[in-house]
Design a protein around this motif. Sequence first.
Motif, PDB file in Angstrom:
ATOM      1  N   HIS A 135      -4.212 -19.796 -31.611  1.00 17.71           N
ATOM      2  CA  HIS A 135      -4.404 -19.555 -30.177  1.00 17.71           C
ATOM      3  C   HIS A 135      -4.092 -20.822 -29.404  1.00 17.71           C
ATOM      4  O   HIS A 135      -4.453 -21.915 -29.824  1.00 17.71           O
ATOM      5  CB  HIS A 135      -5.831 -19.110 -29.843  1.00 17.71           C
ATOM      6  N   THR A 174      -9.970 -15.995 -24.238  1.00 15.49           N
ATOM      7  CA  THR A 174     -10.771 -14.803 -23.953  1.00 15.49           C
ATOM      8  C   THR A 174     -11.762 -14.683 -25.105  1.00 15.49           C
ATOM      9  O   THR A 174     -11.552 -15.270 -26.174  1.00 15.49           O
ATOM     10  CB  THR A 174      -9.910 -13.519 -23.891  1.00 15.49           C
ATOM     11  N   VAL A 175     -12.811 -13.933 -24.899  1.00 17.23           N
ATOM     12  CA  VAL A 175     -13.801 -13.756 -25.959  1.00 17.23           C
ATOM     13  C   VAL A 175     -13.135 -13.139 -27.186  1.00 17.23           C
ATOM     14  O   VAL A 175     -13.397 -13.546 -28.318  1.00 17.23           O
ATOM     15  CB  VAL A 175     -14.997 -12.897 -25.471  1.00 17.23           C
ATOM     16  N   ASP A 176     -12.251 -12.176 -26.965  1.00  8.71           N
ATOM     17  CA  ASP A 176     -11.579 -11.519 -28.082  1.00  8.71           C
ATOM     18  C   ASP A 176     -10.719 -12.502 -28.878  1.00  8.71           C
ATOM     19  O   ASP A 176     -10.727 -12.487 -30.104  1.00  8.71           O
ATOM     20  CB  ASP A 176     -10.729 -10.360 -27.575  1.00  8.71           C
ATOM     21  N   LYS A 177     -10.008 -13.377 -28.191  1.00  2.31           N
ATOM     22  CA  LYS A 177      -9.142 -14.348 -28.875  1.00  2.31           C
ATOM     23  C   LYS A 177      -9.968 -15.362 -29.668  1.00  2.31           C
ATOM     24  O   LYS A 177      -9.601 -15.730 -30.779  1.00  2.31           O
ATOM     25  CB  LYS A 177      -8.231 -15.046 -27.873  1.00  2.31           C
ATOM     26  N   MET A 205     -17.860 -19.616 -24.853  1.00  2.00           N
ATOM     27  CA  MET A 205     -17.579 -18.383 -25.588  1.00  2.00           C
ATOM     28  C   MET A 205     -17.947 -18.540 -27.062  1.00  2.00           C
ATOM     29  O   MET A 205     -18.492 -17.616 -27.684  1.00  2.00           O
ATOM     30  CB  MET A 205     -16.106 -18.004 -25.462  1.00  2.00           C
ATOM     31  N   TYR A 261     -10.824 -24.595 -18.930  1.00  2.00           N
ATOM     32  CA  TYR A 261     -10.635 -23.556 -19.947  1.00  2.00           C
ATOM     33  C   TYR A 261     -11.242 -23.969 -21.283  1.00  2.00           C
ATOM     34  O   TYR A 261     -11.724 -23.121 -22.037  1.00  2.00           O
ATOM     35  CB  TYR A 261      -9.157 -23.221 -20.118  1.00  2.00           C
ATOM     36  N   GLN A 305     -14.866 -23.346 -20.965  1.00  2.44           N
ATOM     37  CA  GLN A 305     -15.055 -21.904 -21.057  1.00  2.44           C
ATOM     38  C   GLN A 305     -15.008 -21.449 -22.524  1.00  2.44           C
ATOM     39  O   GLN A 305     -15.836 -20.657 -22.967  1.00  2.44           O
ATOM     40  CB  GLN A 305     -13.959 -21.222 -20.240  1.00  2.44           C
TER      41      GLN A 305
END
Length: 87
Positions: A68, A73-76, A21, A14, A17
């Motif tokens: 966070h 996520t991309v939005d976060k 992002m 993660y 990831q």
Amino acid sequence: MKKVLMMIQESCPYCRQALRMMDELKAERPEFKAVEVKIVDENREKAFADSLDYWYVPTYFVDGVKVHEGVPTVDKVRKVYERALDL
């Protein structure tokens, strides 16, 4: 501009990831490139990591406030940058 701290573990999928992002978001929004993100591997800086209040990686702090924690996520991740820039 506010300071961003990102806590990771090198072996965390993660975290990798989230880093991808971040690169994608900086390509889309050039103003995000100005945000300095200090990335700290909790396994390499255990004492520092233990001084912070979080359980999961990746975790983002903006000016010392956790914004966070966990699966990104991309939005976060975008919201981390926006908060750092006061957008």
